[in-house]
Design a protein around this motif. Structure first.
Motif, PDB file in Angstrom:
ATOM      1  N   GLN A 194      58.196  35.040  49.718  1.00 20.64           N
ATOM      2  CA  GLN A 194      57.673  36.395  49.585  1.00 20.64           C
ATOM      3  C   GLN A 194      56.723  36.696  50.744  1.00 20.64           C
ATOM      4  OE1 GLN A 194      57.322  39.722  48.991  1.00 20.64           O
ATOM      5  NE2 GLN A 194      57.686  39.297  46.817  1.00 20.64           N
ATOM      6  N   CYS A 195      57.120  37.592  51.612  1.00 20.72           N
ATOM      7  CA  CYS A 195      56.292  37.909  52.773  1.00 20.72           C
ATOM      8  C   CYS A 195      55.132  38.838  52.429  1.00 20.72           C
ATOM      9  CB  CYS A 195      57.148  38.556  53.871  1.00 20.72           C
ATOM     10  SG  CYS A 195      58.403  37.461  54.546  1.00 20.72           S
ATOM     11  N   ASN A 196      55.214  39.536  51.309  1.00 14.42           N
ATOM     12  CA  ASN A 196      54.233  40.553  50.963  1.00 14.42           C
ATOM     13  C   ASN A 196      53.109  39.960  50.125  1.00 14.42           C
ATOM     14  OD1 ASN A 196      52.995  42.870  49.496  1.00 14.42           O
ATOM     15  ND2 ASN A 196      54.495  44.012  50.698  1.00 14.42           N
ATOM     16  N   ILE A 197      51.929  39.806  50.735  1.00 14.24           N
ATOM     17  CA  ILE A 197      50.770  39.245  50.034  1.00 14.24           C
ATOM     18  C   ILE A 197      50.364  40.130  48.851  1.00 14.24           C
ATOM     19  CG2 ILE A 197      48.316  38.658  50.245  1.00 14.24           C
ATOM     20  CD1 ILE A 197      50.087  36.655  51.624  1.00 14.24           C
ATOM     21  N   SER A 198      50.446  41.432  49.028  1.00 14.80           N
ATOM     22  CA  SER A 198      50.041  42.365  47.965  1.00 14.80           C
ATOM     23  C   SER A 198      50.873  42.160  46.705  1.00 14.80           C
ATOM     24  CB  SER A 198      50.183  43.805  48.446  1.00 14.80           C
ATOM     25  OG  SER A 198      49.342  44.059  49.547  1.00 14.80           O
ATOM     26  N   LYS A 199      52.172  41.898  46.863  1.00 11.64           N
ATOM     27  CA  LYS A 199      53.020  41.684  45.695  1.00 11.64           C
ATOM     28  C   LYS A 199      52.652  40.399  44.964  1.00 11.64           C
ATOM     29  CE  LYS A 199      57.054  44.375  47.127  1.00 11.64           C
ATOM     30  NZ  LYS A 199      58.507  44.357  47.433  1.00 11.64           N
ATOM     31  N   ILE A 200      52.262  39.395  45.721  1.00 12.61           N
ATOM     32  CA  ILE A 200      51.807  38.149  45.076  1.00 12.61           C
ATOM     33  C   ILE A 200      50.519  38.407  44.310  1.00 12.61           C
ATOM     34  CG2 ILE A 200      51.083  35.765  45.436  1.00 12.61           C
ATOM     35  CD1 ILE A 200      52.779  35.708  47.967  1.00 12.61           C
ATOM     36  N   VAL A 201      49.582  39.121  44.938  1.00 11.63           N
ATOM     37  CA  VAL A 201      48.301  39.437  44.282  1.00 11.63           C
ATOM     38  C   VAL A 201      48.537  40.229  43.002  1.00 11.63           C
ATOM     39  CG1 VAL A 201      46.178  40.794  44.504  1.00 11.63           C
ATOM     40  CG2 VAL A 201      46.916  39.324  46.385  1.00 11.63           C
ATOM     41  N   ASP A 202      49.456  41.173  43.041  1.00 14.74           N
ATOM     42  CA  ASP A 202      49.712  42.034  41.883  1.00 14.74           C
ATOM     43  C   ASP A 202      50.614  41.387  40.838  1.00 14.74           C
ATOM     44  OD1 ASP A 202      48.200  44.009  43.071  1.00 14.74           O
ATOM     45  OD2 ASP A 202      49.934  45.029  43.969  1.00 14.74           O
ATOM     46  N   GLY A 203      51.159  40.224  41.156  1.00 13.96           N
ATOM     47  CA  GLY A 203      52.094  39.565  40.248  1.00 13.96           C
ATOM     48  C   GLY A 203      51.408  38.896  39.068  1.00 13.96           C
ATOM     49  N   ASN A 204      52.230  38.272  38.232  1.00 20.14           N
ATOM     50  CA  ASN A 204      51.737  37.584  37.045  1.00 20.14           C
ATOM     51  C   ASN A 204      51.408  36.138  37.377  1.00 20.14           C
ATOM     52  OD1 ASN A 204      51.180  36.743  34.413  1.00 20.14           O
ATOM     53  ND2 ASN A 204      53.339  36.370  33.944  1.00 20.14           N
ATOM     54  N   TRP A 205      50.129  35.834  37.392  1.00 23.63           N
ATOM     55  CA  TRP A 205      49.689  34.468  37.670  1.00 23.63           C
ATOM     56  C   TRP A 205      49.650  33.700  36.346  1.00 23.63           C
ATOM     57  CZ3 TRP A 205      46.678  32.927  42.446  1.00 23.63           C
ATOM     58  CH2 TRP A 205      46.997  33.759  43.524  1.00 23.63           C
ATOM     59  N   ALA A 206      50.825  33.269  35.921  1.00 23.76           N
ATOM     60  CA  ALA A 206      50.962  32.623  34.620  1.00 23.76           C
ATOM     61  C   ALA A 206      50.074  31.385  34.520  1.00 23.76           C
ATOM     62  CB  ALA A 206      52.422  32.249  34.381  1.00 23.76           C
ATOM     63  N   SER A 207      49.536  31.173  33.339  1.00 25.37           N
ATOM     64  CA  SER A 207      48.686  30.026  32.983  1.00 25.37           C
ATOM     65  C   SER A 207      47.240  30.155  33.464  1.00 25.37           C
ATOM     66  CB  SER A 207      49.253  28.691  33.504  1.00 25.37           C
ATOM     67  OG  SER A 207      50.547  28.468  32.971  1.00 25.37           O
ATOM     68  N   LEU A 208      46.973  31.076  34.393  1.00 27.52           N
ATOM     69  CA  LEU A 208      45.600  31.228  34.876  1.00 27.52           C
ATOM     70  C   LEU A 208      44.700  31.737  33.748  1.00 27.52           C
ATOM     71  CD1 LEU A 208      43.516  31.278  37.197  1.00 27.52           C
ATOM     72  CD2 LEU A 208      44.257  33.626  37.671  1.00 27.52           C
ATOM     73  N   HIS A 209      43.603  31.018  33.543  1.00 22.75           N
ATOM     74  CA  HIS A 209      42.648  31.400  32.493  1.00 22.75           C
ATOM     75  C   HIS A 209      41.236  31.214  33.038  1.00 22.75           C
ATOM     76  CE1 HIS A 209      40.922  31.823  28.433  1.00 22.75           C
ATOM     77  NE2 HIS A 209      40.144  30.810  28.757  1.00 22.75           N
ATOM     78  N   ILE A 210      40.470  32.293  33.065  1.00 20.34           N
ATOM     79  CA  ILE A 210      39.090  32.247  33.536  1.00 20.34           C
ATOM     80  C   ILE A 210      38.222  32.935  32.480  1.00 20.34           C
ATOM     81  CG2 ILE A 210      37.470  32.862  35.374  1.00 20.34           C
ATOM     82  CD1 ILE A 210      39.904  33.048  37.255  1.00 20.34           C
ATOM     83  N   GLU A 211      37.388  32.169  31.829  1.00 20.51           N
ATOM     84  CA  GLU A 211      36.587  32.676  30.708  1.00 20.51           C
ATOM     85  C   GLU A 211      35.124  32.272  30.896  1.00 20.51           C
ATOM     86  OE1 GLU A 211      36.448  32.185  25.809  1.00 20.51           O
ATOM     87  OE2 GLU A 211      37.599  30.771  27.049  1.00 20.51           O
ATOM     88  N   LYS A 212      34.235  33.240  30.784  1.00 24.00           N
ATOM     89  CA  LYS A 212      32.802  32.960  30.914  1.00 24.00           C
ATOM     90  C   LYS A 212      32.291  32.233  29.666  1.00 24.00           C
ATOM     91  CE  LYS A 212      31.230  35.438  34.679  1.00 24.00           C
ATOM     92  NZ  LYS A 212      30.074  35.227  35.576  1.00 24.00           N
ATOM     93  N   LEU A 213      31.404  31.277  29.891  1.00 27.72           N
ATOM     94  CA  LEU A 213      30.760  30.538  28.801  1.00 27.72           C
ATOM     95  C   LEU A 213      29.249  30.664  28.917  1.00 27.72           C
ATOM     96  CD1 LEU A 213      32.769  27.171  28.927  1.00 27.72           C
ATOM     97  CD2 LEU A 213      33.069  29.006  27.263  1.00 27.72           C
TER      98      LEU A 213
END
Length: 367
Positions: A194-213
């Motif tokens: 994928q040459c388009n960085i924007s499409k990667i940024v806008d895509g679904n980053w499966a499994s990513l979880h960031i939660e404040k504690l």
């Protein structure tokens, strides 16, 4: 018209729990941003130069031609900045934003005055800081943390090819984070096809979880530095060999690490200090078993002493890859903090006056 300028402060990090396991898919870790910073000043300027005085690099000219960033000198220490610039430029170009010439200077609070690293994630912080500064100069709006994180993760993978990017999350979002990484193999495939960085940024980053504690209210966070920088690459190699040669032992490690992290998270969410301290002890024991199984010294003699002394006042362990750098402790009551710092210093451990940095990367001044 006066040239626009901004100052960006981006915190370093310490990994609290889930070391080594957090690099795997769906494996949790806990990371905290700390109040030592990469400070970046950026200003519109036709000079197009970089200044990194602590590295002895001044007036380094940069060029952006045919989608590539190049510097007037060749220095491996600049590779993370170079890739960060190239990644964010590709993104801005796709957004049809004209690239502006600028002058950028960097100073770091993440190392000892002698230049020895504390292990606070300088490569992640410089990547996040560079991307934050360039985005702010080109987009007259509040910094979008999700875009910064994803661009920094892309840049990191283009430079290094692997990693959990927990350090990038800490530098971006700040605070105490319950973190699970995206699928690294997915991102590598995207970058190849994928040459388009924007499409990667806008895509679904499966499994990513960031939660404040939030840390349990009765606990105080303490950090001790061994005075020795860790050599992480050989240790990571040995852990990888264990994974390849003894899959069942490695899977048991992942299961035990996940249980320990979940115990800590539950302690944070229920304001239960005992539960969190138990989870820290569990994770320490998990890492000690891994150390024996892989034949690596995660908990050095000094880190072992640091953690054992912490047991008298709460709980402690190594932080990050181990083998040097910092150890951490959680104790109840300020009076116990004083006692722990005293016994640490008696065996040659330097107490670092670190606190959580709640806000992550941020603009501290603009003109």
């Amino acid at each position: 018209m006066q040239a626009r300028s901004y100052q960006i402060a981006t915190p370093g990090k310490l990994l609290i729990a889930g070391e080594y396991a957090v690099t795997e898919l769906n494996q949790p870790g806990i990371v905290v941003a700390v109040n030592r910073y990469i400070n970046v000043s950026i200003a519109e300027s036709n000079a197009q130069v970089l200044d990194l005085p602590q590295l002895g690099l001044n007036q380094v000219k940069w060029y952006y031609v045919n989608g590539k960033v190049t510097f007037s000198i060749s220095d491996n220490r600049l590779r993370f900045m170079q890739q960060a610039m190239q990644t964010v430029y590709a993104y801005l170009t796709e957004q049809q934003i004209t690239i502006q010439p600028f002058q950028l200077s960097v100073t770091s609070e993440l190392d000892d005055s002698s230049g020895i690293k504390y292990g606070l994630g300088s490569s992640a912080a410089i990547t996040v800081a560079t991307i934050s500064a360039i985005l702010r100069l080109h987009k007259d709006e509040t910094l979008d943390k999700d875009i910064i994180y994803k661009l920094a993760a892309i840049s990191h993978f283009q430079t290094q090819g692997n990693g959990s990017c927990a350090d990038i999350a800490a530098s971006t979002y700040g605070g105490w984070l319950h973190y699970t990484s995206f699928d690294g193999s997915w991102l590598l495939k995207q970058l190849k096809t994928q040459c388009n960085i924007s499409k990667i940024v806008d895509g679904n980053w499966a499994s990513l979880h960031i939660e404040k504690l939030n840390l349990p209210s009765s606990l105080v966070f303490c950090v001790g530095w061994t005075g020795k920088a860790a050599a992480t690459a050989p240790m990571v190699t040995r852990i990888q060999q264990l994974k390849e040669n003894n899959q069942q032992v490695y899977q048991n490690f992942l299961t035990d690490s996940q249980k320990a992290v979940e115990t800590i998270v539950n302690g944070c969410k229920t304001d239960n200090a005992k539960l969190m301290l138990d989870g820290i002890k569990q994770n320490r024991n998990v890492l000690r078993r891994l150390s024996n199984q892989a034949g690596v010294e995660i908990e050095t003699t000094l880190l072992n002493q640091l953690a054992n002394l912490a047991e008298d006042y709460g709980s402690g362990k190594s932080s990050g890859a181990g083998g040097g750098d910092c150890g951490i402790a959680f104790v109840e009551g300020e009076e116990n903090v004083v006692k722990l710092n005293q016994v640490w210093e008696q065996i040659g451990i330097k107490t670092l006056d670190l606190m959580p940095s709640i806000n992550g990367t941020r603009i501290i001044k603009h003109e």
